[in-house]
Scaffold this motif. Structure first.
Motif, PDB file in Angstrom:
ATOM      1  N   LEU A  74       3.786  47.562 -15.815  1.00 42.55           N
ATOM      2  CA  LEU A  74       3.086  48.508 -14.942  1.00 42.55           C
ATOM      3  C   LEU A  74       2.849  49.842 -15.652  1.00 42.55           C
ATOM      4  CD1 LEU A  74       2.010  49.182 -12.096  1.00 42.55           C
ATOM      5  CD2 LEU A  74       4.334  49.892 -11.499  1.00 42.55           C
ATOM      6  N   SER A  75       3.855  50.338 -16.357  1.00 39.87           N
ATOM      7  CA  SER A  75       3.713  51.634 -17.030  1.00 39.87           C
ATOM      8  C   SER A  75       2.672  51.579 -18.141  1.00 39.87           C
ATOM      9  CB  SER A  75       5.073  52.065 -17.596  1.00 39.87           C
ATOM     10  OG  SER A  75       5.525  51.152 -18.582  1.00 39.87           O
ATOM     11  N   VAL A  76       2.617  50.486 -18.882  1.00 38.48           N
ATOM     12  CA  VAL A  76       1.641  50.362 -19.970  1.00 38.48           C
ATOM     13  C   VAL A  76       0.219  50.297 -19.404  1.00 38.48           C
ATOM     14  CG1 VAL A  76       0.817  48.853 -21.821  1.00 38.48           C
ATOM     15  CG2 VAL A  76       3.259  49.313 -21.578  1.00 38.48           C
ATOM     16  N   VAL A  77       0.034  49.522 -18.329  1.00 38.77           N
ATOM     17  CA  VAL A  77      -1.294  49.422 -17.716  1.00 38.77           C
ATOM     18  C   VAL A  77      -1.743  50.778 -17.173  1.00 38.77           C
ATOM     19  CG1 VAL A  77      -2.571  48.410 -15.784  1.00 38.77           C
ATOM     20  CG2 VAL A  77      -1.091  46.974 -17.189  1.00 38.77           C
ATOM     21  N   ARG A  78      -0.828  51.489 -16.513  1.00 47.51           N
ATOM     22  CA  ARG A  78      -1.176  52.812 -15.984  1.00 47.51           C
ATOM     23  C   ARG A  78      -1.523  53.784 -17.104  1.00 47.51           C
ATOM     24  NH1 ARG A  78       3.378  53.892 -11.251  1.00 47.51           N
ATOM     25  NH2 ARG A  78       2.367  52.651  -9.611  1.00 47.51           N
ATOM     26  N   ALA A  79      -0.752  53.729 -18.183  1.00 46.93           N
ATOM     27  CA  ALA A  79      -1.014  54.634 -19.309  1.00 46.93           C
ATOM     28  C   ALA A  79      -2.378  54.360 -19.940  1.00 46.93           C
ATOM     29  CB  ALA A  79       0.104  54.492 -20.347  1.00 46.93           C
ATOM     30  N   ILE A  80      -2.706  53.077 -20.104  1.00 44.57           N
ATOM     31  CA  ILE A  80      -3.996  52.718 -20.728  1.00 44.57           C
ATOM     32  C   ILE A  80      -5.160  53.203 -19.873  1.00 44.57           C
ATOM     33  CG2 ILE A  80      -5.484  50.777 -21.336  1.00 44.57           C
ATOM     34  CD1 ILE A  80      -2.988  49.264 -22.216  1.00 44.57           C
ATOM     35  N   THR A  81      -5.089  52.968 -18.578  1.00 41.43           N
ATOM     36  CA  THR A  81      -6.199  53.364 -17.698  1.00 41.43           C
ATOM     37  C   THR A  81      -6.314  54.872 -17.567  1.00 41.43           C
ATOM     38  OG1 THR A  81      -4.698  53.111 -15.804  1.00 41.43           O
ATOM     39  CG2 THR A  81      -6.090  51.233 -16.360  1.00 41.43           C
ATOM     40  N   LEU A  82      -5.176  55.565 -17.514  1.00 42.92           N
ATOM     41  CA  LEU A  82      -5.227  57.022 -17.344  1.00 42.92           C
ATOM     42  C   LEU A  82      -5.685  57.714 -18.621  1.00 42.92           C
ATOM     43  CD1 LEU A  82      -4.646  59.298 -15.348  1.00 42.92           C
ATOM     44  CD2 LEU A  82      -2.326  59.414 -16.255  1.00 42.92           C
ATOM     45  N   LEU A  83      -5.164  57.282 -19.773  1.00 43.79           N
ATOM     46  CA  LEU A  83      -5.539  57.923 -21.034  1.00 43.79           C
ATOM     47  C   LEU A  83      -7.000  57.654 -21.398  1.00 43.79           C
ATOM     48  CD1 LEU A  83      -2.323  57.240 -23.157  1.00 43.79           C
ATOM     49  CD2 LEU A  83      -2.998  59.368 -22.052  1.00 43.79           C
ATOM     50  N   SER A  84      -7.519  56.509 -20.947  1.00 44.25           N
ATOM     51  CA  SER A  84      -8.921  56.180 -21.248  1.00 44.25           C
ATOM     52  C   SER A  84      -9.877  56.713 -20.194  1.00 44.25           C
ATOM     53  CB  SER A  84      -9.089  54.668 -21.365  1.00 44.25           C
ATOM     54  OG  SER A  84      -8.831  54.045 -20.114  1.00 44.25           O
ATOM     55  N   ASN A  85      -9.339  57.447 -19.200  1.00 40.26           N
ATOM     56  CA  ASN A  85     -10.163  57.974 -18.102  1.00 40.26           C
ATOM     57  C   ASN A  85     -10.920  56.856 -17.391  1.00 40.26           C
ATOM     58  OD1 ASN A  85      -9.428  60.697 -18.523  1.00 40.26           O
ATOM     59  ND2 ASN A  85     -10.889  60.816 -20.225  1.00 40.26           N
ATOM     60  N   ASN A  86     -10.213  55.711 -17.234  1.00 43.56           N
ATOM     61  CA  ASN A  86     -10.759  54.541 -16.533  1.00 43.56           C
ATOM     62  C   ASN A  86     -11.974  53.929 -17.213  1.00 43.56           C
ATOM     63  OD1 ASN A  86      -8.814  54.711 -14.501  1.00 43.56           O
ATOM     64  ND2 ASN A  86     -10.054  56.177 -13.337  1.00 43.56           N
ATOM     65  N   THR A  87     -12.137  54.213 -18.502  1.00 47.73           N
ATOM     66  CA  THR A  87     -13.267  53.618 -19.236  1.00 47.73           C
ATOM     67  C   THR A  87     -12.942  52.206 -19.729  1.00 47.73           C
ATOM     68  OG1 THR A  87     -12.474  54.641 -21.289  1.00 47.73           O
ATOM     69  CG2 THR A  87     -14.110  55.872 -19.975  1.00 47.73           C
ATOM     70  N   ILE A  88     -11.663  51.897 -19.861  1.00 47.28           N
ATOM     71  CA  ILE A  88     -11.251  50.547 -20.279  1.00 47.28           C
ATOM     72  C   ILE A  88     -11.077  49.693 -19.028  1.00 47.28           C
ATOM     73  CG2 ILE A  88      -9.465  49.176 -21.412  1.00 47.28           C
ATOM     74  CD1 ILE A  88      -8.885  51.503 -23.222  1.00 47.28           C
ATOM     75  N   TYR A  89     -11.835  48.639 -18.948  1.00 51.80           N
ATOM     76  CA  TYR A  89     -11.802  47.750 -17.788  1.00 51.80           C
ATOM     77  C   TYR A  89     -10.853  46.587 -18.081  1.00 51.80           C
ATOM     78  CZ  TYR A  89     -13.362  44.753 -13.973  1.00 51.80           C
ATOM     79  OH  TYR A  89     -13.400  43.957 -12.858  1.00 51.80           O
ATOM     80  N   ILE A  90      -9.767  46.524 -17.332  1.00 44.57           N
ATOM     81  CA  ILE A  90      -8.780  45.449 -17.510  1.00 44.57           C
ATOM     82  C   ILE A  90      -9.015  44.399 -16.443  1.00 44.57           C
ATOM     83  CG2 ILE A  90      -6.327  44.871 -17.645  1.00 44.57           C
ATOM     84  CD1 ILE A  90      -5.753  47.746 -18.368  1.00 44.57           C
ATOM     85  N   ARG A  91      -9.314  43.208 -16.862  1.00 46.22           N
ATOM     86  CA  ARG A  91      -9.605  42.140 -15.913  1.00 46.22           C
ATOM     87  C   ARG A  91      -8.336  41.675 -15.180  1.00 46.22           C
ATOM     88  NH1 ARG A  91     -13.801  38.048 -19.050  1.00 46.22           N
ATOM     89  NH2 ARG A  91     -15.470  39.608 -19.396  1.00 46.22           N
ATOM     90  N   ARG A  92      -8.530  41.223 -13.989  1.00 45.76           N
ATOM     91  CA  ARG A  92      -7.426  40.700 -13.180  1.00 45.76           C
ATOM     92  C   ARG A  92      -6.811  39.470 -13.841  1.00 45.76           C
ATOM     93  NH1 ARG A  92      -6.085  40.625  -7.536  1.00 45.76           N
ATOM     94  NH2 ARG A  92      -5.076  38.667  -6.952  1.00 45.76           N
ATOM     95  N   SER A  93      -7.669  38.633 -14.450  1.00 43.76           N
ATOM     96  CA  SER A  93      -7.168  37.416 -15.107  1.00 43.76           C
ATOM     97  C   SER A  93      -6.247  37.749 -16.285  1.00 43.76           C
ATOM     98  CB  SER A  93      -8.340  36.563 -15.592  1.00 43.76           C
ATOM     99  OG  SER A  93      -9.162  37.288 -16.503  1.00 43.76           O
TER     100      SER A  93
END
Length: 627
Positions: A346-365
């Protein structure tokens, strides 16, 4: 019966390990624990097995026997084991009080020479109490001395006791035979004995106490002074009522909080894609944390069931070897490690999305695949210690017990040492073997009763009565797993710390920019009690505070080289410290956390703005006018 390995015949199982070679090849004595094998051409047989005790006694005989024994064995360290053996053996086989009186016969005569007849008893007793304690210190020494008499038939002056209407030599005290039929004082309160009941003559030797074999008819030798762990006692699996009550409260809170928060998370969909991903991973955290509550609930049930069945010491071995204990150990491992893995995820996913300003789209799959992979690793780590493969069990197995120890003459008690078992196999069959099942199968072929070599394994999770995984094991084959395990835990904690630190730094930077843009108005509106910075900081602290004591203890005892830490270290860390995460994690994701932080802040602001009571009212009025 026991079948001689040279197929020359069979003998009674009672004649095995009795110090006499009844089989022509001596195999009936080579199958015994504590025996050594002598191999040389000067012996009647090529292979000859004798006990270490017999070997040490013979070393003190004629010099040619000593040279022969040393010539027939290459184990030179046996000489070190025999040092002090003779004096130790003599001391054990001799009545301490009789030894004292025999050695000081002249001194006793001198002590009573100038005393009246009615004072001689007191003089001998006084001499015994003041001079014989150097032979053996016992709290019951006065009892032995009070039995002495200065007179008796057949020259037993100063060396006699009177009981059951007869004079007896002092040598009858503690000789293993009841001579005073009425009082039985000669066999009561003797040194180097464990008595099966108070004021009883039934006793066992101290080495038979806590050997997992009930030698006393009362079973007291296995239910008194035996180490059942810090949390357990001979009566109860969880000994302390306070600990039991706290465990019940913790169990209820963990299940309720994680159940309620998990259900809320499940039925409340998120409007955004990143919110949906966070919800999915948070749901896994609550699921694994709830398993900790299930573990505690099942352990409480087991404690109550055993309490109603009898004393825990009667079921200790069966409990720790049971499949139910293995299930509890797997549940605990799945919960503690699964929760940590999910929080790191959870922490890694949150860090990736926040640092990228939601520009990195992580698929549900992708999230589902990563979660499935982490789950597989967690399950694999939990079940590896109980996989029934020989090389795996050699690493993780805790102990081996003989199911019918009274039938087996080869071992003196439980548990049996696997290295010793392999040594016996090598002496008997002349080859090395490391597979436990093969060893036991071949040893069963030497007797007509299969129960003689029937064993029970205490699994990895049976180290403690609480069925916890023991990462503190110090055997060489376990070190690779231990080091790998610690490295993985440290890596996970590092990833979590870096991710949340990045989130905190990004959050502070965003607030700073926001404050500079609108003069702080928007900043103060967004600076609520459930700020991301505070929550992330608390999550890092609690995870580190729960896992670092465990990591530090493992590293400390690895460097110290001890076999294992005290039970209090092992059980307190796993039973009290690590489950704290399962109680706090649902609070961080619930409204209770926001309400609690808000209440603390309001209280802090109120205390800060409160006017001092001891200030002069006139001074306060002047300050107000100036303002």
């Amino acid at each position: 019966v026991f079948f001689c390995l040279d197929k020359s015949g069979c003998i009674s199982i009672k004649n095995v390990c009795d110090g006499k070679h009844d089989c022509k090849d001596g195999s009936d004595e080579c199958i015994c624990e504590g025996y050594i094998q002598l191999n040389c051409s000067v012996l009647a047989y090529k292979s000859h097995c004798i006990s270490l005790e017999e070997f040490c006694w013979k070393l003190f005989e004629k010099s040619w026997i000593q040279r022969l024994l040393l010539k027939c064995t290459s184990k030179r360290n046996l000489l070190d084991k025999c040092k002090g053996f003779r004096s130790r053996a003599l001391r054990e086989k001799t009545n301490p009080i009789n030894t004292c009186l025999l050695d000081n016969l002249q001194s006793i005569d001198n002590a009573v020479a100038n005393t009246a007849d009615h004072e001689r008893v007191g003089a001998i007793i006084s001499f015994c109490e003041n001079n014989c304690s150097r032979y053996y210190k016992s709290k019951n020494w006065g009892l032995y001395c009070n039995m002495l008499l200065p007179y008796g038939p057949h020259g037993m002056r100063g060396h006699s006791i009177f009981c059951s209407g007869q004079y007896h030599s002092v040598s009858i005290i503690c000789d293993g035979h009841i001579d005073c039929e009425n009082e039985k004082l000669d066999e009561m309160n003797c040194p180097d004995r464990f008595y099966c009941a108070e004021n009883s003559t039934e006793w066992v030797s101290p080495e038979k106490v806590c050997d997992n074999i009930k030698d006393c008819s009362t079973g007291l030798d296995e239910c008194t002074k035996c180490d059942m762990g810090y949390m357990s006692s001979s009566e109860l699996l969880i000994n302390s009522k306070v600990v039991l009550v706290l465990t019940i409260i913790s169990c209820i809170l963990i299940i309720l909080l994680n159940g309620i928060q998990g259900y809320t998370c499940y039925v409340t969909p998120s409007a955004t894609h990143i919110g949906e991903i966070n919800r999915l991973i948070t749901l896994q955290v609550h699921l694994f944390d709830m398993l900790m509550g299930v573990y505690q609930a099942l352990l409480i049930i087991a404690t109550l069931v055993i309490m109603f069945k009898g004393d825990y010491c009667e079921f200790d071995r069966d409990w720790r070897a049971s499949n139910f204990c293995i299930l509890l150990g797997i549940l605990y491992t799945l919960s503690s490690h699964g929760s940590l893995l999910s929080i790191v995820h959870l922490s890694v996913v949150r860090a990736i999305t926040l640092l990228s300003n939601n520009t990195i789209y992580i698929r549900r799959s992708v999230i589902l695949c990563v979660s499935a992979a982490l789950l597989c690793l967690n399950v694999l780590n939990s079940i590896i210690p109980v996989i029934p493969l020989p090389f795996v069990q050699d690493i993780f197995r805790t102990e081996i017990y003989l199911t019918c120890p009274r039938k087996n003459p080869s071992f003196k008690g439980n548990p049996i040492n696997f290295t010793t078992l392999k040594g016996i196999f090598e002496r008997v069959f002349g080859r090395k073997e490391s597979d436990k099942s093969t060893i036991l199968t071949d040893l069963r072929s030497t007797t007509s009763d299969d129960e003689v070599w029937q064993t029970t394994d205490i699994s990895y999770y049976g180290t403690s009565a609480l069925c916890l995984h023991n990462v503190f094991k110090s055997q060489v084959s376990f070190n690779f797993y231990k080091i790998t395990y610690l490295a993985v835990i440290l890596l996970l904690l590092l990833l979590m710390s870096v991710a949340y630190t990045a989130i905190i730094a990004k959050n502070k930077l965003s607030k700073k920019r926001l404050r500079n843009q609108d003069g702080g108005r928007q900043y103060h509106r967004n600076n609520d009690s459930t700020s991301l910075t505070a929550k992330a900081s608390w999550m890092i602290c609690t995870q580190l505070l729960c896992w670092f004591p465990f990591i530090g203890a493992v590293i400390y005892y690895m460097c110290k080289g001890d076999d294992s830490p005290p039970n209090i270290v092992f059980e307190v860390i796993f039973f009290f410290v690590i489950p704290i995460n399962s109680l706090l994690n649902p609070l961080y994701h619930s409204k209770l956390y926001g309400a609690l932080v808000k209440a603390i802040r309001v209280l802090f602001v109120c205390c800060k703005s409160k006017k001092p009571h001891d200030e002069n009212p006139e001074i306060v009025e002047m300050k107000n006018q100036q303002q």
